[in-house]
Design a protein around this motif. Structure first.
Motif, PDB file in Angstrom:
ATOM      1  N   ALA A   4       0.831  -1.711  -0.216  1.00 47.28           N
ATOM      2  CA  ALA A   4      -0.221  -0.072  -0.080  1.00 47.28           C
ATOM      3  C   ALA A   4       1.183   1.471  -0.340  1.00 47.28           C
ATOM      4  N   PRO A   5       0.169   2.063  -0.889  1.00 49.57           N
ATOM      5  CA  PRO A   5       1.190   3.468  -0.225  1.00 49.57           C
ATOM      6  C   PRO A   5       1.339   4.305   0.984  1.00 49.57           C
ATOM      7  N   ILE A   6       2.722   4.701   1.084  1.00 47.44           N
ATOM      8  CA  ILE A   6       2.494   5.485   1.716  1.00 47.44           C
ATOM      9  C   ILE A   6       2.678   7.424   1.659  1.00 47.44           C
ATOM     10  N   ALA A   7       1.897   7.509   2.652  1.00 44.26           N
ATOM     11  CA  ALA A   7       1.485   9.012   2.871  1.00 44.26           C
ATOM     12  C   ALA A   7       2.299   9.595   2.705  1.00 44.26           C
ATOM     13  N   LYS A   8       2.760  10.663   2.061  1.00 40.16           N
ATOM     14  CA  LYS A   8       3.553  11.665   2.022  1.00 40.16           C
ATOM     15  C   LYS A   8       3.755  12.106   3.426  1.00 40.16           C
ATOM     16  N   GLY A  13       7.038   6.034   8.506  1.00 41.11           N
ATOM     17  CA  GLY A  13       6.959   5.133   7.354  1.00 41.11           C
ATOM     18  C   GLY A  13       7.767   5.270   6.418  1.00 41.11           C
ATOM     19  N   ALA A  14       7.478   5.341   5.912  1.00 40.48           N
ATOM     20  CA  ALA A  14       8.943   5.957   4.297  1.00 40.48           C
ATOM     21  C   ALA A  14      10.023   4.904   5.097  1.00 40.48           C
ATOM     22  N   TYR A  15      10.601   5.954   6.228  1.00 36.26           N
ATOM     23  CA  TYR A  15      12.081   5.261   6.664  1.00 36.26           C
ATOM     24  C   TYR A  15      11.387   3.938   6.964  1.00 36.26           C
ATOM     25  N   LEU A  16      10.884   3.549   7.679  1.00 35.67           N
ATOM     26  CA  LEU A  16      10.678   1.504   7.608  1.00 35.67           C
ATOM     27  C   LEU A  16      10.655   1.090   6.639  1.00 35.67           C
ATOM     28  N   ARG A  17      10.019   2.000   5.852  1.00 35.89           N
ATOM     29  CA  ARG A  17       9.787   0.925   4.365  1.00 35.89           C
ATOM     30  C   ARG A  17      11.086   0.826   4.015  1.00 35.89           C
ATOM     31  N   ASP A  18      11.459   1.882   3.861  1.00 35.91           N
ATOM     32  CA  ASP A  18      13.101   2.100   3.209  1.00 35.91           C
ATOM     33  C   ASP A  18      14.091   0.949   3.211  1.00 35.91           C
ATOM     34  N   VAL A  84      23.174   5.069  14.075  1.00 34.68           N
ATOM     35  CA  VAL A  84      23.058   6.334  13.554  1.00 34.68           C
ATOM     36  C   VAL A  84      21.582   6.402  13.290  1.00 34.68           C
ATOM     37  N   GLU A  85      21.197   4.448  12.085  1.00 30.39           N
ATOM     38  CA  GLU A  85      20.387   5.199  12.027  1.00 30.39           C
ATOM     39  C   GLU A  85      18.841   4.807  12.920  1.00 30.39           C
ATOM     40  N   ARG A  86      19.486   4.355  14.275  1.00 28.32           N
ATOM     41  CA  ARG A  86      18.469   3.721  15.491  1.00 28.32           C
ATOM     42  C   ARG A  86      18.265   5.596  16.035  1.00 28.32           C
ATOM     43  N   GLU A  87      19.312   6.131  16.105  1.00 27.22           N
ATOM     44  CA  GLU A  87      18.928   7.724  16.026  1.00 27.22           C
ATOM     45  C   GLU A  87      17.709   8.454  14.943  1.00 27.22           C
ATOM     46  N   HIS A  88      18.005   7.762  14.275  1.00 27.10           N
ATOM     47  CA  HIS A  88      17.613   9.060  13.220  1.00 27.10           C
ATOM     48  C   HIS A  88      15.717   7.963  13.429  1.00 27.10           C
ATOM     49  N   LEU A  89      15.408   6.600  13.586  1.00 23.16           N
ATOM     50  CA  LEU A  89      14.336   6.605  13.476  1.00 23.16           C
ATOM     51  C   LEU A  89      13.842   6.772  14.867  1.00 23.16           C
ATOM     52  N   PHE A  90      14.145   7.357  15.886  1.00 20.74           N
ATOM     53  CA  PHE A  90      13.646   7.531  17.345  1.00 20.74           C
ATOM     54  C   PHE A  90      13.485   8.976  16.819  1.00 20.74           C
TER      55      PHE A  90
END
Length: 282
Positions: A4-8, A13-18, A84-90
């Motif tokens: 399903a498309p992810i809202a802009k 959500g976009a980062y998790l999918r990527d 670094v990715e974990r920090e960005h996620l938070f």
């Protein structure tokens, strides 16, 4: 689970999918057949993170409630995120960095040691969020403490401050500095995810020093920041420093503290101590 498309307006959500789509299923022992999209499936990430596949799908799609910190940690682990990715996620999820995961006190990189060594007349140390000293330069050895002469478990600023008579005698105004040390340590320790380590250190120092226990119960907090420190060295006498604290990029558990001699006379005092150190007289 469809793609399903992810809202802009859903950057989380976009980062998790990527991140999910960058993972190689074969590395996890998963079959490569009948995959219409790259990376892991949502249900595979959900299984690794021990969450509901439906809930994880909603998270990527920007539906439902926000995740808890514990769940987000499990998702970060499931996606094999770097620090670094974990920090960005938070940052995306909560608008702030995660709590610091304090590793065991280990050495620093040779590059960081070279930075310390370049500060020839400025005592400089690297400390963890638990205030274990894991790096220092020659000036710090000459002026502050010879950390190399101590076992690693003793190289803790709070322990030294409240249990070492020489460190105590070096303070120009011990009680004022002691209150600052406790307040700044409390602020740093609040960032440590492993609260058991903080509690163990507090119990240990409280048993060594009733004064620490009293100051700790006052619950004051203060940033280390920058300021002026005056030390009474047994050989060189009173030396004034302007100190500054800096974070280490990509190592949120580490900080550098640099003590810059305040005047030419103070520089000369440090230089004499370094000369004596070279001669083995300190």
């Amino acid at each position: 689970m469809g793609s399903a498309p992810i809202a802009k307006d859903n950057p989380l959500g976009a980062y998790l999918r990527d991140r999910r789509e960058r993972l190689d299923p074969a590395a996890f022992g998963l079959p490569m057949t009948r995959r219409r999209t790259p990376g892991l499936r949502r249900e595979e990430v959900a299984q690794r993170a021990h969450v509901s596949p439906t809930w994880y799908t909603w998270l990527e799609q920007g539906r439902g409630g926000a995740p808890s910190e514990v769940v987000l940690e499990r998702i970060a682990t499931a996606l094999l995120l770097t620090d670094v990715e974990r920090e960005h996620l938070f940052q995306l999820a909560f608008g702030r960095a995660p709590e610091v995961r304090a590793p065991e006190a280990v050495g620093i990189t040779p590059r960081l040691q070279r930075v310390l060594d370049a500060l020839t007349l400025s005592p400089a140390i690297v400390k963890t969020t638990l205030w274990d000293v894991v790096g220092w330069n020659r000036a710090a050895t000459a002026v502050l403490t010879d950390y190399s002469a101590l076992p690693p478990e003793k190289r803790n600023i709070v322990k030294l401050f409240f249990s070492n008579p020489r460190v105590r005698a070096a303070q120009d105004d011990w009680e004022s500095v002691a209150r600052f040390v406790v307040a700044a340590f409390r602020a740093d320790s609040a960032r440590v995810a492993d609260t058991a380590k903080v509690e163990a250190l507090v119990r240990e120092v409280s048993a060594l020093s009733p004064e620490f226990e009293t100051f700790w119960r006052e619950h004051d907090v203060q940033a280390f920041g920058e300021g002026v420190k005056r030390l009474r060295h047994p050989v060189a006498g009173l030396i004034a420093f302007e100190y500054s604290a800096f974070s280490v990029d990509q190592r949120p558990d580490l900080g550098i503290v640099v003590y810059q001699p305040a005047t030419r006379d103070d520089e000369d005092s440090v230089r004499r101590l370094l000369d004596l150190q070279e001669l083995g007289a300190t």
